[in-house]
Design an enzyme around this catalytic site. Structure first.
Site, PDB file in Angstrom:
ATOM      1  N   HIS A  43      11.275  50.927  -0.085  1.00 56.94           N
ATOM      2  CA  HIS A  43      12.763  50.854  -0.761  1.00 56.94           C
ATOM      3  C   HIS A  43      12.827  49.617  -1.726  1.00 56.94           C
ATOM      4  O   HIS A  43      12.566  48.601  -1.281  1.00 56.94           O
ATOM      5  CB  HIS A  43      13.603  50.440   0.635  1.00 56.94           C
ATOM      6  CG  HIS A  43      15.111  50.779   0.030  1.00 56.94           C
ATOM      7  ND1 HIS A  43      16.087  49.601   0.367  1.00 56.94           N
ATOM      8  CD2 HIS A  43      15.852  51.810  -0.777  1.00 56.94           C
ATOM      9  CE1 HIS A  43      17.177  50.059  -0.252  1.00 56.94           C
ATOM     10  NE2 HIS A  43      17.147  50.956  -0.797  1.00 56.94           N
ATOM     11  N   HIS A  85      18.992  47.628  -9.215  1.00 54.51           N
ATOM     12  CA  HIS A  85      19.701  48.450  -8.081  1.00 54.51           C
ATOM     13  C   HIS A  85      21.099  48.119  -8.461  1.00 54.51           C
ATOM     14  O   HIS A  85      21.947  49.146  -8.815  1.00 54.51           O
ATOM     15  CB  HIS A  85      19.543  47.837  -6.677  1.00 54.51           C
ATOM     16  CG  HIS A  85      20.633  48.532  -5.877  1.00 54.51           C
ATOM     17  ND1 HIS A  85      21.712  47.916  -5.261  1.00 54.51           N
ATOM     18  CD2 HIS A  85      20.430  49.516  -5.150  1.00 54.51           C
ATOM     19  CE1 HIS A  85      22.404  48.789  -4.690  1.00 54.51           C
ATOM     20  NE2 HIS A  85      21.577  49.728  -4.456  1.00 54.51           N
TER      21      HIS A  85
END
Length: 294
Positions: A43, A85
């Site tokens: 991730h 992100h």
């Protein structure tokens, strides 16, 4: 049928999915619903061990022997694609020190040249001081050099009109849309219309929807998605079986990649639900737990 926002459906979801018990679904469809060793996806790279969405995190995953990495794509003020992100720069860079008068430090308010001046590693630890925010091109080059595979997320595409076409154009330029590379690429988003757009522009590219749609809505998502990728607390074995009973955009059962699982027992538990992939900050922990369990 209009697709309903996934967040509004989560409460009703688990109750509905109880109607789709794994055994019953498998018997009715003849499909295998349990995959005891799902794919492990790092991730934002191996973000438990290196600053997220940096080249260091890609390399950390590679050092652990992890093939799949996940990242997030956004666009700068001057139209360049970068990997980050948050829609703001302040959590994972020193932008508040370098540009103290530019709050709230939105990515879309900064040029690539300005972003490249930022330190994206020191927040994580002194060993990563000077790590930079990578462009998509730099990121793809590193993934290619490592012979890895990519789960690419279009982050908040509603903020960046046309980012789907731009991302696909850059992927094509980097060689990632040829026959060999396409098998190593999945494009996903929380924004269903963005996923639909990617599928319309490049129906040969594998796609995923991030979220937990209601069971009744799965056929609609399956028109443009190959995966349904929910947060692990929102699913159970019945829901996974219901998803996998529906054929996706390429005529194969919809896959389920769940997130974000960072410990062994939870990894083994969701693997037992029949998921196809597990997205994790600590891919070695998840992989080793699955190895031990199998």
């Amino acid at each position: 049928m209009q697709i309903r926002p996934a967040a509004a459906l989560t409460g009703a979801l688990i109750g509905m999915s109880a109607l789709f018990l794994p055994t019953a679904t498998a018997q009715a469809t003849g499909r295998t619903t349990h995959h005891h060793h799902p794919v492990t996806v790092a991730h934002r790279g191996a973000s438990g061990y290196a600053p997220e969405n940096t080249l260091a995190a890609v390399d950390a995953a590679d050092d652990l022997g992890i093939d799949w990495v996940e990242n997030d794509i956004q666009r700068t003020r001057d139209g360049e694609l970068i990997v980050m992100h948050d829609t703001t720069l302040n959590r994972t860079t020193d932008v508040e020190q370098v540009f103290p008068d530019r709050a709230p430090w939105k990515i879309s308010d900064f040029t690539l040249d300005e972003i490249e001046k930022l330190d994206a590693g020191s927040w994580f630890g002194p060993d990563f001081q000077g790590e930079t925010v990578p462009t998509l091109e730099e990121y793809m080059d590193r993934v290619s050099d490592n012979h890895q595979k990519l789960l690419l997320e279009l982050k908040a595409p509603e903020l960046y009109p046309g980012i789907e076409r731009q991302t696909l154009r850059e992927l094509r330029r980097e060689g990632w849309l040829d026959h060999r590379h396409k098998r190593r690429l999945i494009v996903q988003s929380f924004n269903a219309e963005s996923v639909r757009t990617v599928h319309r522009l490049r129906p040969d590219v594998k796609t995923g929807f991030l979220g937990t749609p209601a069971v009744a809505d799965l056929p609609e998502y399956a028109e443009f998605s190959d995966q349904i990728n929910p947060s692990y607390p929102t699913i159970d074995a019945g829901y996974v079986a219901a998803v996998r009973s529906v054929d996706g955009a390429h005529g194969k059962p919809l896959e389920v990649y769940t997130w974000t699982v960072n410990d062994g027992p939870t990894a083994v538990s969701v693997a037992g639900m029949g998921v196809d992939g597990i997205i994790t900050n600590k891919p070695d922990v998840v992989r080793d737990a699955l190895d031990d369990a199998s």
